[in-house]
Design an enzyme around this catalytic site. Structure first.
Site, mmCIF file in Angstrom:
data_model
loop_
_atom_site.group_PDB
_atom_site.id
_atom_site.type_symbol
_atom_site.label_atom_id
_atom_site.label_comp_id
_atom_site.label_asym_id
_atom_site.label_seq_id
_atom_site.Cartn_x
_atom_site.Cartn_y
_atom_site.Cartn_z
ATOM 1 N N ILE A 85 37.692 37.394 33.338
ATOM 2 C CA ILE A 85 37.962 37.599 31.919
ATOM 3 C C ILE A 85 39.305 38.308 31.743
ATOM 4 O O ILE A 85 39.549 39.333 32.371
ATOM 5 C CB ILE A 85 36.847 38.479 31.291
ATOM 6 C CG1 ILE A 85 35.468 37.875 31.579
ATOM 7 C CG2 ILE A 85 37.071 38.653 29.789
ATOM 8 C CD1 ILE A 85 34.321 38.867 31.414
ATOM 9 N N CYS A 86 40.138 37.764 30.879
ATOM 10 C CA CYS A 86 41.414 38.400 30.564
ATOM 11 C C CYS A 86 41.227 39.225 29.300
ATOM 12 O O CYS A 86 41.180 38.684 28.197
ATOM 13 C CB CYS A 86 42.493 37.340 30.360
ATOM 14 S SG CYS A 86 44.108 38.055 30.045
#
Length: 153
Positions: A85-86
């Site tokens: 996840i960014c």
């Protein structure tokens, strides 16, 4: 010692007063191995989907953020095919916004918000990001299809 008591307190709160659409529990491997589920939000392509996440709490928690990734495949510009996840709150400064005052509940709520409102300007998946920006209908269709295929119970 501090870490263990803080984690117990956080897990207890997550059990008794979970954020809407989020559940989190301890995996059988110990206190630092958690699982979570996020329900896809209403009026998003992830609606009715149940997304499983793995949370690994590092030794230095809360001075270091937990490592969180999706176990359920999701079609999203800020989440890659490995489930990474960014999101700035998942990284330490200077690049990230993690602070020891944040907790697992806050992180899961931030991820839920990111699912509802992708950030196409900071993508992990460039192709999905440009689809989100320039062909929203196709993005919504693909995201719905993935949700039905991978996140339906």
């Amino acid at each position: 010692m501090q870490r263990a008591s803080r984690l117990k307190r956080e897990l207890s709160l997550l059990t008794t007063e979970p954020p809407p659409g989020i559940t989190c529990w301890q995996n059988e491997h110990g206190l630092d191995d958690l699982r979570a589920q996020i329900l896809g939000g209403a009026d998003t392509p992830y609606e009715k989907g149940i997304f499983n996440l793995e949370i690994v709490v590092p030794e230095r928690y809360p001075f270091e953020p937990p490592k969180i990734h999706f176990l359920t495949p999701i079609y999203h510009p800020n989440i890659d095919s490995a489930g990474r996840i960014c999101l700035d709150v998942l990284k330490l400064p200077p690049k990230g916004a993690w602070r020891p005052s944040l907790n697992i509940s806050t992180l899961l709520t931030s991820i839920q918000l990111l699912m509802a409102e992708p950030n196409p300007d900071d993508p992990l998946m460039a192709d999905i990001s440009s689809e989100y920006k320039y062909n929203r209908q196709l993005f919504l269709l693909n995201a719905k299809e993935w949700t039905e295929k991978y996140a339906s119970q």
